[in-house]
Structure formats: C-alpha cells, structure tokens
Motif scaffolding. Sequence first.
Motif, mmCIF file in Angstrom:
data_model
loop_
_atom_site.group_PDB
_atom_site.id
_atom_site.type_symbol
_atom_site.label_atom_id
_atom_site.label_comp_id
_atom_site.label_asym_id
_atom_site.label_seq_id
_atom_site.Cartn_x
_atom_site.Cartn_y
_atom_site.Cartn_z
ATOM 1 N N GLU A 147 0.790 -1.108 0.110
ATOM 2 C CA GLU A 147 -0.029 0.078 0.035
ATOM 3 C C GLU A 147 0.819 1.225 0.072
ATOM 4 O O GLU A 147 1.975 1.370 0.593
ATOM 5 C CB GLU A 147 -0.964 -0.145 1.479
ATOM 6 N N CYS A 184 -7.011 5.637 2.759
ATOM 7 C CA CYS A 184 -7.606 4.892 1.688
ATOM 8 C C CYS A 184 -6.704 4.129 1.004
ATOM 9 O O CYS A 184 -7.270 3.104 0.387
ATOM 10 C CB CYS A 184 -7.902 6.113 0.819
ATOM 11 N N SER A 185 -5.408 4.367 0.793
ATOM 12 C CA SER A 185 -4.503 3.667 0.290
ATOM 13 C C SER A 185 -4.571 2.100 0.908
ATOM 14 O O SER A 185 -4.327 1.160 0.354
ATOM 15 C CB SER A 185 -3.221 3.979 0.457
ATOM 16 N N TYR A 187 -7.243 0.962 2.759
ATOM 17 C CA TYR A 187 -8.589 0.365 2.753
ATOM 18 C C TYR A 187 -8.912 -0.107 1.494
ATOM 19 O O TYR A 187 -9.588 -1.138 1.227
ATOM 20 C CB TYR A 187 -9.796 1.469 3.052
ATOM 21 N N PHE A 188 -8.479 0.481 0.412
ATOM 22 C CA PHE A 188 -8.710 0.275 -0.970
ATOM 23 C C PHE A 188 -7.586 -0.467 -1.598
ATOM 24 O O PHE A 188 -7.657 -0.787 -2.941
ATOM 25 C CB PHE A 188 -9.112 1.431 -2.008
ATOM 26 N N GLU A 189 -6.558 -0.728 -0.783
ATOM 27 C CA GLU A 189 -5.488 -1.362 -1.240
ATOM 28 C C GLU A 189 -4.870 -0.702 -2.528
ATOM 29 O O GLU A 189 -4.322 -1.449 -3.632
ATOM 30 C CB GLU A 189 -5.702 -2.888 -1.601
ATOM 31 N N TRP A 190 -4.710 0.512 -2.565
ATOM 32 C CA TRP A 190 -3.907 1.308 -3.397
ATOM 33 C C TRP A 190 -2.474 0.714 -3.552
ATOM 34 O O TRP A 190 -1.798 0.872 -2.372
ATOM 35 C CB TRP A 190 -4.236 2.641 -3.380
ATOM 36 N N SER A 191 -1.808 0.822 -4.722
ATOM 37 C CA SER A 191 -0.405 0.599 -4.543
ATOM 38 C C SER A 191 0.299 1.211 -5.901
ATOM 39 O O SER A 191 -0.294 1.445 -6.964
ATOM 40 C CB SER A 191 -0.127 -0.870 -4.587
#
Length: 201
Positions: A147, A184-185, A187-191
């Motif tokens: 993340e 958010c990164s 929770y939403f697994e942004w990478s």
Amino acid sequence: MWETLNIIGTIAFALSGVNVALEERYDLMGVYILGFITAFGGGAVRNLLIGLPVSALWDQGWLFTVAFVVMTFAFLFPRLVRWTLLRRGVFFDAIGLGAFSAQGALFAASMGLPLSASIAAAALTGTGGGMIRDVLAGRKPLFLQKEIYIAWTLIPGVVIGMNWVTGGAEVFGIVVLVVIMRLCSVYFEWSLPSRTPEKMA
C-alpha cells in the motif's frame, strides 16, 4: 503550528508503537522502548539529515513526559486505544505520518533549505520512527509494503517546500489530506506500479 504538529505526531506515533508492542506481547519496558523510538526516531533521523545535533531532541523534555503518560495509559487500558479503524494500528500511524511529515517539511523550510531538503525531511520525519519500530519488532516496515505509504509525504514536502501555504489552517489541511490518503490506500489497497525480474532464458 510546528509545536501543534509535534504534539499530535508524538502522541499518535507513541500509540502506534504501543499497538505494535502489545500485538507482539512485549512487556512494559518493551512498550516504552517501541513507543519512544516510534515517537522520536523520525526526528532524530531528520536532524542528522539537515545537520542539526541529535541532542536537540533532549530540549523537548516535556514531550517525553507526554509520550510516557500516553504510553502508560495505553498499556493500562489497552481496549480504550485499540480503536484503529483499520488493521494493525494503521490509524495512529497515519496520523503520525501526516503530522510529522508536515512538521519535517516546515522545519526544513524554516531553515531556508531547498525543496529537495523539504521533501527528504518530510519523508524521513514521517517514516523514520515507524521504520525503526518495525525493524525492532521483526516486521516488514510499513513503507515497504504494497500500500502507498512514504509517497504521501511528497504532498507536504512539495507544498510546504514551495511555500504554497501561508497559514496554520492550510498546513493542518495538508495533514488531514495525508491521513485520509494513507487510510484510503490501505482500505482500497492502492499501490504503486511494480515490476518483477524477467526470468532467465
């Protein structure tokens, strides 16, 4: 604003250190060690980077007292501080990341250092303590996980380093933005994009 961010970041990272120590089942001394390192490690790394003596940290004796009281309270009443919104205490870590990255950038800017120093100070102040905490706890450092983490420190590093903010409310808004983006990164697994080595033929 600098002192306000210092207080917020110190409390948040102290609680983050306590969370990790409790999860690893450390005793009271282990809780204090991880908490203090998480809360003050980033500032020590920042001071080394921009040429300030590490001993300058000892001028903040009252902050050590605040951290000690917070950690003792968290150890005695762990259920009251386990509310973290997300796994592994990332809520407290996100607050510390936002507050200390902005504080590091403000520190560099106040010394008249260039933009690159502001970005580096924001990154190291925001992540240094957590990095040392995770290494001591035998965990993969958060800023190396998938993340997005350390990249969010670019926001205060650039905005403050370029003198695009003029007041405390704007700096506080940047802190809130970093906290929200970090949560958010996770929770939403942004990478960020990554590559794997090509296999040898």
